[in-house]
Write an enzyme that holds these catalytic residues in place. Structure first.
Site: not given
Ligand SMILES: NC(=O)c1ccc[n+]([C@@H]2O[C@H](COP(=O)([O-])OP(=O)(O)OC[C@H]3O[C@@H](n4cnc5c(N)ncnc54)[C@H](OP(=O)(O)O)[C@@H]3O)[C@@H](O)[C@H]2O)c1
Length: 247
Positions: A140, A153
């Site tokens: 990120s 984070y």
């Molecule tokens: N959204 C943003 O603005 C943003 C910005 C920069 C980077 N990111 C990164 O992008 C990636 C995807 O995030 P997203 O934005 O798409 O959010 P999201 O929809 O909340 O996805 C988070 C993912 O992590 C999984 N996860 C969390 N805890 C876990 C565990 N204990 N074991 C296995 N899986 C687990 C969740 O699974 P469940 O469905 O089971 O909860 C889900 O698949 C992440 O690495 C996040 O840090 C996001």
């Protein structure tokens, strides 16, 4: 070359958009994560829409003691041999709570950093032995500079970025590509209801950028692209000024 890809954290909005992107390009998919129902629904949808083969892999990033057995037994099946793996797992958590509640802080650090490293170590050894493939993980922009509003984070993501940098360096000799993805704000479950977001991208746009970066063999990619100059600027602000900015 194998036409299958393993995605861990496949229920993430970005990951499921990326899975669609891979499926549209006729890649088979193994979808890893902890929500079996959601993974099965996504897998069936991809098979139906794109005619690709899909499977699911139950995987909890916090349960590190199971990682070797889970991942190695999946990878040992030669029919599974993936072209690469993508780690999309993440947890934003509650910064304010984490400042006084170690369990919250630990959840943030373990989900975003140590748990991912546990999985990536296993994947790295596998692809290094095969002397082929790619590893991609979502870090990120939050890891580029510590901010008071999300430094737990951010610290975990900074650790992940440096880990991936070293891994890229190590696996270069084996011909394995390592891609670090640094998105800015993305409209997903993770950011839902949060204030102060700007230049918010859709998961589909980020997924398309990820797919391009993987296919083109990029190393560190900011998504959308304009986060690279923005973070260059943010990193260049002197600490004496930055600590007075309420970010
Ligand atoms: N959204 C943003 O603005 C943003 C910005 C920069 C980077 N990111 C990164 O992008 C990636 C995807 O995030 P997203 O934005 O798409 O959010 P999201 O929809 O909340 O996805 C988070 C993912 O992590 C999984 N996860 C969390 N805890 C876990 C565990 N204990 N074991 C296995 N899986 C687990 C969740 O699974 P469940 O469905 O089971 O909860 C889900 O698949 C992440 O690495 C996040 O840090 C996001």
């Amino acid at each position: 070359m194998s036409r299958s890809v393993l995605i861990l954290g496949a229920t993430s909005a970005i990951a499921s958009a990326l899975a669609r992107e891979f499926a549209a390009h006729q890649f088979d998919l193994i979808l890893g994560g902890r929500d079996r129902e959601e993974l099965s629904a996504l897998a069936s949808d991809l098979s139906l829409r794109f005619g690709v083969r899909t499977g699911i892999l139950p995987f909890d990033v916090l349960d590190t003691r199971t990682h070797a057995a889970t991942l190695q037994s999946y990878l040992a099946e030669s029919a599974n041999a993936p072209a690469g793996a993508v780690v999309c797992i993440g947890h934003l958590g509650d910064q304010a709570k984490g400042q006084s509640d170690w369990e919250e802080a630990r959840l943030i650090l373990e989900t975003n950093f140590t748990g991912c490293v546990s999985a990536l170590n296993i994947l790295a050894n596998y692809f290094e032995l095969r002397r082929a493939g790619f590893i991609c993980a979502i870090s990120s922009v939050a890891g580029d500079r510590g901010r008071q509003s999300n430094y737990l984070y951010g610290a975990a993501k900074a650790g992940l970025s440096v880990y991936l940098q070293g891994l890229r360096n190590r696996l270069f000799a084996a011909g394995v590509r390592v891609i670090t993805v640094k998105p800015g704000f993305v409209d997903t479950r993770m950011t839902y209801g949060h204030s102060g977001l700007f230049l918010v991208a859709s998961p589909e746009k980020v997924a398309k950028g990820m797919f391009r970066a993987i296919v083109k063999g990029r190393e560190v990619v900011y998504l959308p692209w304009f986060w690279r100059p923005i973070m260059l600027l943010v990193r260049s602000i002197p600490e004496a000024i930055f600590k007075r900015m309420r970010m």
